[in-house]
Design a protein around this motif. Structure first.
Motif, PDB file in Angstrom:
ATOM      1  N   UNK A  52       0.839  -1.196   0.000  1.00 44.28           N
ATOM      2  CA  UNK A  52       0.000   0.000   0.000  1.00 44.28           C
ATOM      3  C   UNK A  52       0.874   1.245   0.000  1.00 44.28           C
ATOM      4  N   UNK A  53       0.377   2.277  -0.652  1.00 45.52           N
ATOM      5  CA  UNK A  53       1.043   3.575  -0.640  1.00 45.52           C
ATOM      6  C   UNK A  53       0.015   4.609  -1.046  1.00 45.52           C
ATOM      7  N   UNK A  54       0.078   5.775  -0.420  1.00 48.19           N
ATOM      8  CA  UNK A  54      -0.934   6.791  -0.677  1.00 48.19           C
ATOM      9  C   UNK A  54      -2.211   6.452   0.085  1.00 48.19           C
ATOM     10  N   UNK A  64       5.824  -4.098   7.145  1.00 45.88           N
ATOM     11  CA  UNK A  64       6.931  -3.214   6.803  1.00 45.88           C
ATOM     12  C   UNK A  64       6.366  -1.820   6.584  1.00 45.88           C
ATOM     13  N   UNK A  65       7.124  -0.810   6.972  1.00 42.79           N
ATOM     14  CA  UNK A  65       6.674   0.563   6.781  1.00 42.79           C
ATOM     15  C   UNK A  65       5.753   1.018   7.904  1.00 42.79           C
ATOM     16  N   UNK A  66       4.860   1.925   7.549  1.00 43.11           N
ATOM     17  CA  UNK A  66       3.971   2.537   8.536  1.00 43.11           C
ATOM     18  C   UNK A  66       2.609   2.777   7.898  1.00 43.11           C
ATOM     19  N   UNK A  67       1.551   2.387   8.600  1.00 40.10           N
ATOM     20  CA  UNK A  67       0.184   2.557   8.118  1.00 40.10           C
ATOM     21  C   UNK A  67      -0.565   3.488   9.048  1.00 40.10           C
ATOM     22  N   UNK A  68      -1.325   4.395   8.466  1.00 40.21           N
ATOM     23  CA  UNK A  68      -2.217   5.264   9.221  1.00 40.21           C
ATOM     24  C   UNK A  68      -3.638   4.816   8.902  1.00 40.21           C
ATOM     25  N   UNK A  69      -4.514   4.825   9.900  1.00 38.49           N
ATOM     26  CA  UNK A  69      -5.920   4.526   9.652  1.00 38.49           C
ATOM     27  C   UNK A  69      -6.744   5.626  10.303  1.00 38.49           C
ATOM     28  N   UNK A  70      -7.446   6.399   9.468  1.00 36.18           N
ATOM     29  CA  UNK A  70      -8.365   7.411   9.978  1.00 36.18           C
ATOM     30  C   UNK A  70      -9.685   6.725  10.272  1.00 36.18           C
ATOM     31  N   UNK A  71     -10.291   7.104  11.394  1.00 38.45           N
ATOM     32  CA  UNK A  71     -11.541   6.498  11.852  1.00 38.45           C
ATOM     33  C   UNK A  71     -12.571   7.591  12.117  1.00 38.45           C
ATOM     34  N   UNK A  72     -13.805   7.349  11.709  1.00 40.77           N
ATOM     35  CA  UNK A  72     -14.914   8.234  12.063  1.00 40.77           C
ATOM     36  C   UNK A  72     -15.732   7.507  13.114  1.00 40.77           C
ATOM     37  N   UNK A  73     -15.623   8.008  14.349  1.00 45.03           N
ATOM     38  CA  UNK A  73     -16.263   7.373  15.497  1.00 45.03           C
ATOM     39  C   UNK A  73     -17.316   8.310  16.069  1.00 45.03           C
ATOM     40  N   UNK A  74     -18.170   7.810  16.964  1.00 43.36           N
ATOM     41  CA  UNK A  74     -19.207   8.665  17.549  1.00 43.36           C
ATOM     42  C   UNK A  74     -18.665   9.948  18.188  1.00 43.36           C
ATOM     43  N   UNK A  75     -17.468   9.893  18.773  1.00 44.62           N
ATOM     44  CA  UNK A  75     -16.886  11.071  19.415  1.00 44.62           C
ATOM     45  C   UNK A  75     -16.104  11.959  18.451  1.00 44.62           C
ATOM     46  N   UNK A  76     -16.065  11.590  17.164  1.00 50.15           N
ATOM     47  CA  UNK A  76     -15.345  12.388  16.184  1.00 50.15           C
ATOM     48  C   UNK A  76     -14.349  11.563  15.402  1.00 50.15           C
ATOM     49  N   UNK A 110      -4.168   4.723   4.994  1.00 49.57           N
ATOM     50  CA  UNK A 110      -3.240   5.378   4.083  1.00 49.57           C
ATOM     51  C   UNK A 110      -1.818   5.179   4.580  1.00 49.57           C
ATOM     52  N   UNK A 111      -0.915   5.197   3.612  1.00 49.66           N
ATOM     53  CA  UNK A 111       0.503   4.983   3.908  1.00 49.66           C
ATOM     54  C   UNK A 111       1.300   6.013   3.122  1.00 49.66           C
ATOM     55  N   UNK A 112       1.628   7.138   3.750  1.00 52.98           N
ATOM     56  CA  UNK A 112       2.331   8.211   3.037  1.00 52.98           C
ATOM     57  C   UNK A 112       3.636   7.764   2.385  1.00 52.98           C
ATOM     58  N   UNK A 113       4.360   6.840   3.027  1.00 53.09           N
ATOM     59  CA  UNK A 113       5.661   6.398   2.499  1.00 53.09           C
ATOM     60  C   UNK A 113       5.661   4.946   2.054  1.00 53.09           C
ATOM     61  N   UNK A 114       4.499   4.334   1.997  1.00 46.67           N
ATOM     62  CA  UNK A 114       4.393   2.938   1.591  1.00 46.67           C
ATOM     63  C   UNK A 114       4.500   1.982   2.760  1.00 46.67           C
ATOM     64  N   UNK A 115       3.858   0.835   2.612  1.00 42.10           N
ATOM     65  CA  UNK A 115       3.869  -0.191   3.653  1.00 42.10           C
ATOM     66  C   UNK A 115       3.478  -1.533   3.052  1.00 42.10           C
ATOM     67  N   UNK A 116       3.788  -2.583   3.774  1.00 40.10           N
ATOM     68  CA  UNK A 116       3.307  -3.927   3.470  1.00 40.10           C
ATOM     69  C   UNK A 116       2.471  -4.350   4.658  1.00 40.10           C
ATOM     70  N   UNK A 117       1.264  -4.843   4.403  1.00 40.16           N
ATOM     71  CA  UNK A 117       0.340  -5.175   5.489  1.00 40.16           C
ATOM     72  C   UNK A 117      -0.230  -6.575   5.315  1.00 40.16           C
TER      73      UNK A 117
END
Length: 131
Positions: free
Chosen positions: A37-39, A57-69, A92-99
């Motif tokens: 994954x990347x982008x 490998x790398x770093x993964x970000x996960x944005x979540x929409x929850x009841x509190x925001x 999303x993975x700004x610099x790429x990742x393997x998951x």
């Protein structure tokens, strides 16, 4: 499915497509999938199942929409996180990742409800791994 050990490094080296998971094996009725994954992916939700992530490998970000925001979880290499069923999320993975993901066989990568699917996101239930 193979009845031999599968080195994940070899499995990951067998394809280049981003956001296009490969099914490594099956555990009962669950697929074990790997992806590069990347982008950004897209905002989506799985109504009836949790979604498990392990960063190989790398770093993964996960944005979540929850009841509190809205919040974002950061997953460095080796971290795991489960998105609860019914939670809208966007990996999303700004610099790429393997998951590695673990979810019921037949689960679409874009969930049950989602934003418009861009060309770089593969809306699939997973592809067969060709090693």
């Amino acid at each position: 499915m193979s009845n031999e050990p599968i080195p994940l490094s070899k499995a990951l080296a067998s394809f280049d497509a981003l956001w296009s998971p490969r099914i490594v094996t099956r555990v009962n009725d669950y697929d074990v999938r790997i992806a590069k994954v990347e982008g950004e992916h897209i905002w989506h939700v799985h109504d009836d199942t949790d979604e498990f992530f392990l960063v190989l490998d790398g770093e993964l970000h996960i944005s979540l929409r929850e009841p509190d925001g809205e919040r974002t979880v950061l997953l460095p290499q080796g971290a795991v996180f489960t998105v609860p069923r019914g939670t809208e999320h966007k990996p999303y993975a700004p610099s790429g990742a393997a998951i590695l993901m673990f979810e019921p066989a037949g689960t679409l990568t874009v969930g049950d409800r989602h934003d418009e699917i861009p060309d770089h996101v593969d809306a699939t239930t997973g592809h067969t791994l060709n090693t």
